[in-house]
Design an enzyme around this catalytic site. Structure first.
Site, PDB file in Angstrom:
ATOM      1  N   GLU A  98      -3.636  37.868  17.219  1.00 41.71           N
ATOM      2  CA  GLU A  98      -4.165  36.972  18.432  1.00 41.71           C
ATOM      3  C   GLU A  98      -3.495  35.788  18.533  1.00 41.71           C
ATOM      4  OE1 GLU A  98      -8.806  37.413  19.710  1.00 41.71           O
ATOM      5  OE2 GLU A  98      -8.427  37.890  17.556  1.00 41.71           O
ATOM      6  N   CYS A 111      -1.153  28.236  19.299  1.00 46.96           N
ATOM      7  CA  CYS A 111      -1.756  28.724  18.065  1.00 46.96           C
ATOM      8  C   CYS A 111      -1.483  30.062  17.734  1.00 46.96           C
ATOM      9  CB  CYS A 111      -3.274  28.373  17.983  1.00 46.96           C
ATOM     10  SG  CYS A 111      -4.124  28.779  16.453  1.00 46.96           S
ATOM     11  N   CYS A 118      -7.378  38.409   7.174  1.00 41.54           N
ATOM     12  CA  CYS A 118      -7.117  37.416   6.110  1.00 41.54           C
ATOM     13  C   CYS A 118      -7.855  38.106   4.872  1.00 41.54           C
ATOM     14  CB  CYS A 118      -7.588  36.049   6.569  1.00 41.54           C
ATOM     15  SG  CYS A 118      -7.210  34.774   5.416  1.00 41.54           S
ATOM     16  N   CYS A 122     -13.255  32.893   3.676  1.00 41.22           N
ATOM     17  CA  CYS A 122     -14.187  31.695   4.411  1.00 41.22           C
ATOM     18  C   CYS A 122     -15.227  32.410   4.909  1.00 41.22           C
ATOM     19  CB  CYS A 122     -13.376  30.652   4.986  1.00 41.22           C
ATOM     20  SG  CYS A 122     -11.750  30.411   4.404  1.00 41.22           S
ATOM     21  N   CYS A 125     -15.752  32.000   8.798  1.00 41.68           N
ATOM     22  CA  CYS A 125     -14.481  32.572   9.628  1.00 41.68           C
ATOM     23  C   CYS A 125     -14.501  34.010   9.978  1.00 41.68           C
ATOM     24  CB  CYS A 125     -13.378  32.065   8.936  1.00 41.68           C
ATOM     25  SG  CYS A 125     -11.875  32.759   9.738  1.00 41.68           S
ATOM     26  N   CYS A 351     -11.191  27.869  16.429  1.00 40.55           N
ATOM     27  CA  CYS A 351     -11.102  27.827  15.195  1.00 40.55           C
ATOM     28  C   CYS A 351     -11.943  28.943  14.421  1.00 40.55           C
ATOM     29  CB  CYS A 351     -11.353  26.584  14.517  1.00 40.55           C
ATOM     30  SG  CYS A 351     -10.079  25.477  15.165  1.00 40.55           S
TER      31      CYS A 351
HETATM   32  S1  SF4 Z   1     -10.533  30.180   7.824  1.00 37.90           S
HETATM   33 FE1  SF4 Z   1     -10.374  32.138   8.117  1.00 37.90          FE
HETATM   34  S2  SF4 Z   1      -8.113  32.744   8.607  1.00 37.90           S
HETATM   35 FE2  SF4 Z   1      -8.182  30.857   7.709  1.00 37.90          FE
HETATM   36  S3  SF4 Z   1      -7.873  31.120   5.365  1.00 37.90           S
HETATM   37 FE3  SF4 Z   1     -10.208  31.209   5.806  1.00 37.90          FE
HETATM   38  S4  SF4 Z   1     -10.659  33.235   6.237  1.00 37.90           S
HETATM   39 FE4  SF4 Z   1      -8.701  33.048   6.419  1.00 37.90          FE
END
Ligand code: SF4
Length: 370
Positions: A98, A111, A118, A122, A125, A351
């Protein structure tokens, strides 16, 4: 219309300006044709070889036979009430990523993603919740910019009428993925974005955002690419950061801050410290004071980002009063701190909300593991 007629054709977008030369020679053309083709593709926005009028008919025919200009395909476009647009792109192997286009007065920021998924996980996220699928190649990263430029050009009249900017002015690498976990491909993509023969975007207008990969920050500094650096800190101490960002166990705050202090910042530039505020976790005034002490001596500005709640999320957005008190404490310690309400939250474009699936599906479905 993108030029894509046969699967075994050479995709010219895979090459940088110099890399195009042997390809063009291999197709039986003079090497100087590479520069002409590059100009047509990147500066003139040509969408067919037929449009390349200073190239001989025979050479255009050779190109049509053996080459293609094949950016990611647009699978879905969804527009937020705040005019943010989210694009879901399909890559050649069917993988999806995306990009988010954010208009803001005279700025138009894109962006972009650096990985499909990923690995860093986190906790706040959605991208991290699905794990990593693969790294993106340089042309898959720049292809998001290329394709978005075409989408904008296709709707230019409507954009102008709506008072929206008509040209991408800024790039932020803050979409899906951790760019510094795919540093080789990302650095190559950055070179291409800045190349005057290709996208010609100034390093001042490009920001790479990292969750704090210490060796990657050093490598970025050593690369001489000179782009802006943003770092997602999100906690004033290791105890809280360990809980919300597992990468902190590998690169704790002391090491991270040291790497940031050593990053070769251009004069008058500052590192952007991103701080996603989570209700009851990291949003107290004492946390602001601790953050201020942690960042002492670092040339930085701080973005306080209000957490975007989503289906199944374990976190809540902070109270407005907490955010204001947090900001005031930082101001009192002489920091520049902005409050950022993420754009496009209603279409899951904000975000930490990118998952690489249809927005319509994402809006109604809890993420994996919830
Ligand atoms: S915020 Fe999301 S995309 Fe960014 S490093 Fe952490 S898990 Fe990965």
């Amino acid at each position: 219309m993108d030029i894509k007629e046969k699967d075994n054709k050479i995709n010219l977008l895979e090459y940088d300006a110099d890399g195009l030369k042997p390809i063009i020679e291999g197709l039986g053309m003079k090497p100087y044709r590479a520069a002409q083709i590059c100009r047509w593709i990147y500066s003139e926005g040509a969408d067919s070889f037929a449009a390349m009028t200073d190239i001989s008919k025979a050479d255009r025919e050779a190109l049509r036979e053996s080459a293609e200009i094949c950016p990611p395909e647009l699978s879905e476009r969804i527009v937020s009430h705040d005019k943010t647009e989210k694009y879901l792109f399909s890559l050649q192997d069917g993988e999806r990523v995306e990009s988010v286009l954010i208009p803001d007065e005279d700025r138009l920021t894109l962006c972009i993603s650096s990985q499909a998924g990923c690995a860093l996980g986190c906790r706040f996220c959605l991208t991290g919740a699905g794990g990593i699928r693969r790294n993106l190649l340089p042309h898959e990263i720049t292809g998001q910019v290329f394709k978005t430029e075409r989408i904008i050009a296709g709707g230019l009249a409507e954009r102008t009428e709506a008072g929206l900017p008509a040209k991408i002015t800024n790039i932020v690498m803050m979409g899906m993925g951790e760019p510094l976990m795919n540093a080789g491909n990302v650095f190559e993509a950055l070179k291409r974005l800045m190349s005057p023969k290709m996208f010609n975007i100034s390093s001042r207008r490009i920001t790479l955002s990292t969750a704090g990969i210490v060796p990657g920050i050093k490598a970025l500094g050593d690369s001489g690419l000179n782009v802006n650096l943003a770092v997602s800190i999100n906690a004033p101490n290791d105890e809280i950061r360990d809980r919300i960002m597992p990468i902190n166990k590998k690169y704790p705050l002391k090491e991270l801050i040291k790497a940031l202090k050593n990053y070769p910042l251009a004069p008058r530039r500052r590192i952007t410290v991103e701080y996603v505020m989570l209700n009851g976790i990291n949003d107290r005034v004492e946390h602001a004071a601790e953050l201020g002490r942690l960042l002492r001596g670092l040339r930085c500005k701080i973005n306080l980002i209000i957490f975007n709640e989503h289906v199944g999320s374990e976190f809540r957005k902070p109270e407005a009063a907490s955010v204001l008190a947090f900001q005031e404490r930082l101001h009192n310690m002489n920091y520049t701190a902005f409050i950022r309400e993420s754009r496009g939250a209603d279409i899951l474009a904000a975000c930490g909300q990118l998952r690489g699936i249809s927005a319509r599906k994402a809006l109604t479905e809890a993420p994996p593991g919830v």
